[in-house]
Design a protein around this motif. Structure first.
Motif, PDB file in Angstrom:
ATOM      1  N   ASN A   1       4.284  -2.801   2.401  1.00 50.34           N
ATOM      2  CA  ASN A   1       5.509  -2.241   1.814  1.00 50.34           C
ATOM      3  C   ASN A   1       6.608  -2.306   2.877  1.00 50.34           C
ATOM      4  O   ASN A   1       6.997  -1.298   3.480  1.00 50.34           O
TER       5      ASN A   1
ATOM      6  N   GLN B   1       3.034   2.116   5.893  1.00 52.43           N
ATOM      7  CA  GLN B   1       3.670   1.268   4.877  1.00 52.43           C
ATOM      8  C   GLN B   1       3.573  -0.210   5.261  1.00 52.43           C
ATOM      9  O   GLN B   1       3.376  -1.075   4.401  1.00 52.43           O
TER      10      GLN B   1
ATOM     11  N   LEU C   1       0.316  -1.501   4.310  1.00 55.66           N
ATOM     12  CA  LEU C   1       0.239  -1.662   2.858  1.00 55.66           C
ATOM     13  C   LEU C   1       1.153  -2.782   2.357  1.00 55.66           C
ATOM     14  O   LEU C   1       1.278  -2.982   1.142  1.00 55.66           O
TER      15      LEU C   1
ATOM     16  N   VAL D   1      -0.093   8.272   4.087  1.00 51.20           N
ATOM     17  CA  VAL D   1       1.281   8.416   3.597  1.00 51.20           C
ATOM     18  C   VAL D   1       1.464   9.764   2.909  1.00 51.20           C
ATOM     19  O   VAL D   1       2.497  10.434   3.087  1.00 51.20           O
TER      20      VAL D   1
ATOM     21  N   ARG E   1       4.573   6.882   9.306  1.00 51.03           N
ATOM     22  CA  ARG E   1       4.598   6.492   7.890  1.00 51.03           C
ATOM     23  C   ARG E   1       5.038   5.029   7.761  1.00 51.03           C
ATOM     24  O   ARG E   1       4.520   4.292   6.908  1.00 51.03           O
TER      25      ARG E   1
ATOM     26  N   TRP F   1      -2.897   5.078   2.070  1.00 53.00           N
ATOM     27  CA  TRP F   1      -2.199   5.874   1.059  1.00 53.00           C
ATOM     28  C   TRP F   1      -2.391   7.363   1.324  1.00 53.00           C
ATOM     29  O   TRP F   1      -1.455   8.166   1.150  1.00 53.00           O
ATOM     30  N   ASP F   2      -3.588   7.751   1.744  1.00 51.87           N
ATOM     31  CA  ASP F   2      -3.823   9.153   2.079  1.00 51.87           C
ATOM     32  C   ASP F   2      -2.992   9.559   3.293  1.00 51.87           C
ATOM     33  O   ASP F   2      -2.498  10.690   3.373  1.00 51.87           O
TER      34      ASP F   2
END
Length: 282
Positions: free
Chosen positions: A199, A194, A197, A170, A190, A167-168
């Motif tokens: 996503n 993702q 994650l 991203v 990115r 997340w950091d």
């Protein structure tokens, strides 16, 4: 994901030259000829550093020997920087990172950009050495000197991703792309974060952006296939892997795509055998 870091090429040397000799070159350009106020010794150091930087990439062992001789002859910080470049290209990343860090207070004393340049390159060396935490701290220190620097944001994002702080990563890549939306590498990194994650939709959108900016990039095509496979669309994934293999068969991404195709074919073959055995049993 491979960080296509510009510091690995001749740009490493030229970027580091900004830490001290580059202002000398600017002064020379502004006042060319014998009347230049730039000391000849400083220009000599700059030329020698450039020569060392080129040799460090091509023949780091010889460059390291040259750097040590230069230090014995009074080359000072320029010679130490030459040594750091040679150490980096020789694969001694810890020593190179420590040397570059040690040079920041002198070579970066009067120029925030110079300090940021050295800190960033030291961060890259420590990242190559496997110390993501130290690399991130150095990138953060560099960003304190030059806030919003896109390359440093991307570098720190990569370090954060290596430490599984996705997340950091991203967040840094969001900031980088806000400042420069034409960076295909930032979209690709990115997308990789993702993907980690889970996503997948956001990852695919970023890969599409990367490919729009850099059509036919085999790394992006491979990653797209991997994301599709994770999302359950194995047929589409195989299409992408086949494409990556065709586009760049001898690259690391083409070879990875070929391996993915072979593994999925093997799994499919095993599944077919199991079904055949079940029918016989019945």
């Amino acid at each position: 994901m491979t960080r296509r870091n510009p510091y690995l090429s001749g740009a490493l040397a030229l970027g580091l030259l900004a830490a001290a000799p580059a202002p000398l070159l600017a002064a020379q350009a502004a006042s060319p000829g014998p009347s230049s106020s730039v000391p000849a010794s400083a220009l000599d150091r700059n030329r020698e550093l450039q020569a060392c930087a080129a040799k460090a990439e091509a023949n780091p062992d010889n460059a390291l020997a040259d750097a040590k001789r230069w230090q014995q002859q009074g080359g000072g910080d320029s010679a130490k920087l030459c040594e750091a470049l040679a150490l980096f290209h020789a694969g001694d990343f810890k020593a190179a990172g420590a040397q570059m860090e040690a040079l920041v207070p002198t070579l970066g004393k009067d120029d925030p950009r110079a300090a940021a340049s050295l800190l960033g390159r030291a961060g890259w060396a420590w990242l190559r050495a496997g110390d993501q935490g130290r690399a991130e701290r150095l990138y953060s220190a560099a960003l304190d000197k030059t806030p919003g620097d896109v390359d440093l944001l991307i570098d720190r994002a990569f370090a954060r991703a290596e430490g599984e702080r996705f997340w950091d990563a991203v967040a840094d890549l969001d900031a980088a792309l806000t400042r420069d939306p034409k960076r295909a590498d930032a979209y690709l990194y990115r997308a990789s974060a993702q993907k980690a994650l889970s996503n997948y939709r956001q990852a695919l959108a970023d890969i599409d952006q990367a490919l729009e900016l850099k059509p036919g990039d085999p790394e992006a095509i491979l990653l797209r296939g991997n994301v599709k496979a994770l999302g359950g669309n194995l047929g589409a994934a195989r299409d992408d892997w086949s494409l990556a293999r065709r586009v760049a068969p001898d690259s690391e991404w083409g070879r990875a795509a070929a391996a993915n195709l072979a593994r999925t074919a093997e799994v499919a073959g095993d599944a077919g055998k199991d079904k055949a055995k079940e029918k016989k049993v019945q």
